[in-house]
Scaffold this motif. Structure first.
Motif, PDB file in Angstrom:
ATOM      1  N   ALA A 170      -9.932   4.550  -4.164  1.00 24.01           N
ATOM      2  CA  ALA A 170     -10.904   5.778  -4.512  1.00 24.01           C
ATOM      3  C   ALA A 170     -10.433   6.784  -3.631  1.00 24.01           C
ATOM      4  N   CYS A 171      -9.906   6.718  -2.325  1.00 24.35           N
ATOM      5  CA  CYS A 171      -8.741   7.877  -1.618  1.00 24.35           C
ATOM      6  C   CYS A 171      -8.161   8.212  -2.040  1.00 24.35           C
ATOM      7  N   GLY A 172      -6.978   8.006  -2.840  1.00 23.82           N
ATOM      8  CA  GLY A 172      -5.800   8.368  -3.556  1.00 23.82           C
ATOM      9  C   GLY A 172      -4.908   7.196  -2.518  1.00 23.82           C
ATOM     10  N   LEU A 173      -4.591   5.782  -2.463  1.00 21.27           N
ATOM     11  CA  LEU A 173      -4.149   5.274  -1.996  1.00 21.27           C
ATOM     12  C   LEU A 173      -3.866   4.458  -3.972  1.00 21.27           C
ATOM     13  N   SER A 174      -2.560   3.970  -3.509  1.00 19.00           N
ATOM     14  CA  SER A 174      -2.183   2.593  -4.946  1.00 19.00           C
ATOM     15  C   SER A 174      -1.075   2.309  -4.183  1.00 19.00           C
ATOM     16  N   SER A 223       1.192  -1.332  -0.141  1.00 20.16           N
ATOM     17  CA  SER A 223       0.030  -0.201  -0.294  1.00 20.16           C
ATOM     18  C   SER A 223       0.772   1.315   0.270  1.00 20.16           C
ATOM     19  N   ARG A 224       0.594   2.210  -0.639  1.00 22.00           N
ATOM     20  CA  ARG A 224       1.632   3.151  -1.243  1.00 22.00           C
ATOM     21  C   ARG A 224       0.677   5.050  -0.604  1.00 22.00           C
ATOM     22  N   GLY A 225       1.211   5.574  -0.709  1.00 22.18           N
ATOM     23  CA  GLY A 225       0.915   7.457  -0.773  1.00 22.18           C
ATOM     24  C   GLY A 225       0.289   7.623   0.388  1.00 22.18           C
ATOM     25  N   GLN A 226      -0.779   8.159   0.213  1.00 13.18           N
ATOM     26  CA  GLN A 226      -1.239   8.666   1.934  1.00 13.18           C
ATOM     27  C   GLN A 226      -2.648   9.281   1.172  1.00 13.18           C
ATOM     28  N   TRP A 227      -3.321   9.697   1.968  1.00 13.84           N
ATOM     29  CA  TRP A 227      -5.452   9.940   2.052  1.00 13.84           C
ATOM     30  C   TRP A 227      -5.688  10.766   0.642  1.00 13.84           C
ATOM     31  N   ASP A 228      -6.361  11.403  -0.045  1.00 14.10           N
ATOM     32  CA  ASP A 228      -6.219  12.174  -0.764  1.00 14.10           C
ATOM     33  C   ASP A 228      -6.885  13.200   0.478  1.00 14.10           C
ATOM     34  N   PRO A 229      -5.899  14.789   0.553  1.00 12.18           N
ATOM     35  CA  PRO A 229      -6.732  15.483   1.195  1.00 12.18           C
ATOM     36  C   PRO A 229      -7.907  16.287   0.980  1.00 12.18           C
ATOM     37  N   GLU A 230      -8.571  16.164  -0.337  1.00 13.36           N
ATOM     38  CA  GLU A 230      -9.965  16.259  -0.660  1.00 13.36           C
ATOM     39  C   GLU A 230     -10.828  15.804  -0.196  1.00 13.36           C
ATOM     40  N   LYS A 231     -10.750  14.566   0.852  1.00 10.93           N
ATOM     41  CA  LYS A 231     -11.903  13.572   0.539  1.00 10.93           C
ATOM     42  C   LYS A 231     -11.979  13.696   2.360  1.00 10.93           C
ATOM     43  N   SER A 232     -13.105  13.521   2.907  1.00 15.81           N
ATOM     44  CA  SER A 232     -13.491  14.008   4.183  1.00 15.81           C
ATOM     45  C   SER A 232     -13.345  12.844   5.263  1.00 15.81           C
ATOM     46  N   LYS A 233     -13.185  13.108   6.244  1.00 16.09           N
ATOM     47  CA  LYS A 233     -12.524  11.346   6.780  1.00 16.09           C
ATOM     48  C   LYS A 233     -13.774  10.675   6.885  1.00 16.09           C
ATOM     49  N   GLU A 234     -15.077  11.125   6.945  1.00 15.83           N
ATOM     50  CA  GLU A 234     -16.026   9.975   6.643  1.00 15.83           C
ATOM     51  C   GLU A 234     -15.328   9.457   5.694  1.00 15.83           C
ATOM     52  N   PHE A 240     -12.758  -1.632   2.786  1.00 16.99           N
ATOM     53  CA  PHE A 240     -11.185  -2.778   2.818  1.00 16.99           C
ATOM     54  C   PHE A 240     -11.133  -3.678   3.321  1.00 16.99           C
ATOM     55  N   TYR A 241     -11.872  -3.185   4.887  1.00 10.94           N
ATOM     56  CA  TYR A 241     -11.598  -5.161   5.734  1.00 10.94           C
ATOM     57  C   TYR A 241     -12.907  -6.026   5.256  1.00 10.94           C
ATOM     58  N   LEU A 242     -13.588  -5.457   5.022  1.00  7.63           N
ATOM     59  CA  LEU A 242     -14.822  -6.641   4.547  1.00  7.63           C
ATOM     60  C   LEU A 242     -14.358  -7.100   2.903  1.00  7.63           C
ATOM     61  N   TRP A 243     -14.084  -6.795   2.873  1.00  3.10           N
ATOM     62  CA  TRP A 243     -12.540  -6.959   1.265  1.00  3.10           C
ATOM     63  C   TRP A 243     -12.389  -7.801   1.785  1.00  3.10           C
ATOM     64  N   TYR A 244     -11.149  -7.150   2.702  1.00  2.37           N
ATOM     65  CA  TYR A 244     -10.158  -8.604   2.409  1.00  2.37           C
ATOM     66  C   TYR A 244     -10.301  -9.812   3.305  1.00  2.37           C
ATOM     67  N   GLU A 245     -11.246  -9.285   4.174  1.00  5.51           N
ATOM     68  CA  GLU A 245     -12.069 -10.416   5.684  1.00  5.51           C
ATOM     69  C   GLU A 245     -11.939 -11.600   4.406  1.00  5.51           C
ATOM     70  N   ARG A 246     -13.058 -11.119   3.515  1.00  8.44           N
ATOM     71  CA  ARG A 246     -13.589 -12.547   1.906  1.00  8.44           C
ATOM     72  C   ARG A 246     -12.913 -12.917   1.418  1.00  8.44           C
ATOM     73  N   LEU A 247     -11.634 -12.064   0.801  1.00  6.74           N
ATOM     74  CA  LEU A 247     -10.819 -12.706   0.236  1.00  6.74           C
ATOM     75  C   LEU A 247     -10.037 -13.621   1.339  1.00  6.74           C
ATOM     76  N   ILE A 271     -13.001   8.491   3.840  1.00  3.95           N
ATOM     77  CA  ILE A 271     -12.048   8.081   3.916  1.00  3.95           C
ATOM     78  C   ILE A 271     -12.466   6.673   4.860  1.00  3.95           C
ATOM     79  N   GLN A 272     -13.055   7.101   6.219  1.00  3.14           N
ATOM     80  CA  GLN A 272     -13.045   6.219   6.558  1.00  3.14           C
ATOM     81  C   GLN A 272     -14.725   4.840   6.089  1.00  3.14           C
ATOM     82  N   SER A 273     -14.948   4.962   5.372  1.00  3.28           N
ATOM     83  CA  SER A 273     -15.839   4.563   4.753  1.00  3.28           C
ATOM     84  C   SER A 273     -15.309   3.720   3.760  1.00  3.28           C
ATOM     85  N   ALA A 274     -14.143   4.087   3.074  1.00  6.71           N
ATOM     86  CA  ALA A 274     -13.299   3.286   2.456  1.00  6.71           C
ATOM     87  C   ALA A 274     -12.575   2.395   3.113  1.00  6.71           C
ATOM     88  N   ILE A 275     -12.540   3.086   4.244  1.00  4.44           N
ATOM     89  CA  ILE A 275     -11.553   1.876   5.701  1.00  4.44           C
ATOM     90  C   ILE A 275     -12.431   0.304   5.714  1.00  4.44           C
TER      91      ILE A 275
END
Length: 131
Positions: free
Chosen positions: A102-106, A14-25, A34-41, A27-31
């Motif tokens: 979608a929130c800036g990470l690559s 996981s590289r980079g940082q969160w997009d500063p134009e995204k709200s904390k909400e 991510f954990y739902l997607w990750y646990e399924r995989l 970003i938290q939604s994406a996180i």
């Protein structure tokens, strides 16, 4: 009995940082997604567990030990995981589904090399030929 297709491990960085134009909400939604997607995989055997990385860092070299940070924000590695896939392309397709994109990470996807290092074979550490 037919042979199973070969499955290899690929390191997902996981590289980079969160997009500063995204709200904390946002970003938290994406996180959370991510954990739902990750646990399924992980349950499917497509992912092997990895971890987030702490922010502290030290560099150890022949010149000694120094405190970090050492990289530009775009090069920061925030965590690592392992993808189990049949090819690098398949591993990249899996990584492309990561909700945090979608929130800036690559993500960087790298095949795991199981051979021992050798000074006689080109590798990541081999300097480029002199020009």
């Amino acid at each position: 009995m037919p042979e199973s297709p070969r499955r290899d491990e690929y390191l997902l960085l996981s590289r980079g940082q969160w997009d500063p134009e995204k709200s904390k909400e946002e970003i938290q939604s994406a996180i959370d997604r991510f954990y739902l997607w990750y646990e399924r995989l992980v349950e499917q055997g497509t992912f092997k567990r990895g971890h987030r990385l702490a922010t502290e860092t030290m560099r150890v070299s022949r010149h000694g030990v120094t405190d970090g940070p050492f990289t530009e924000a775009k090069e920061i590695i925030g965590g690592y995981w392992f993808i189990v896939a049949g090819s690098l392309q398949e591993a990249a397709r899996i990584a492309a589904e990561n909700p945090c994109l979608a929130c800036g990470l690559s993500y960087e996807v790298r095949p795991i090399e199981h051979e021992r290092a050798s000074a006689y074979r080109a590798a990541n550490e081999t300097p480029p030929p002199a020009q």
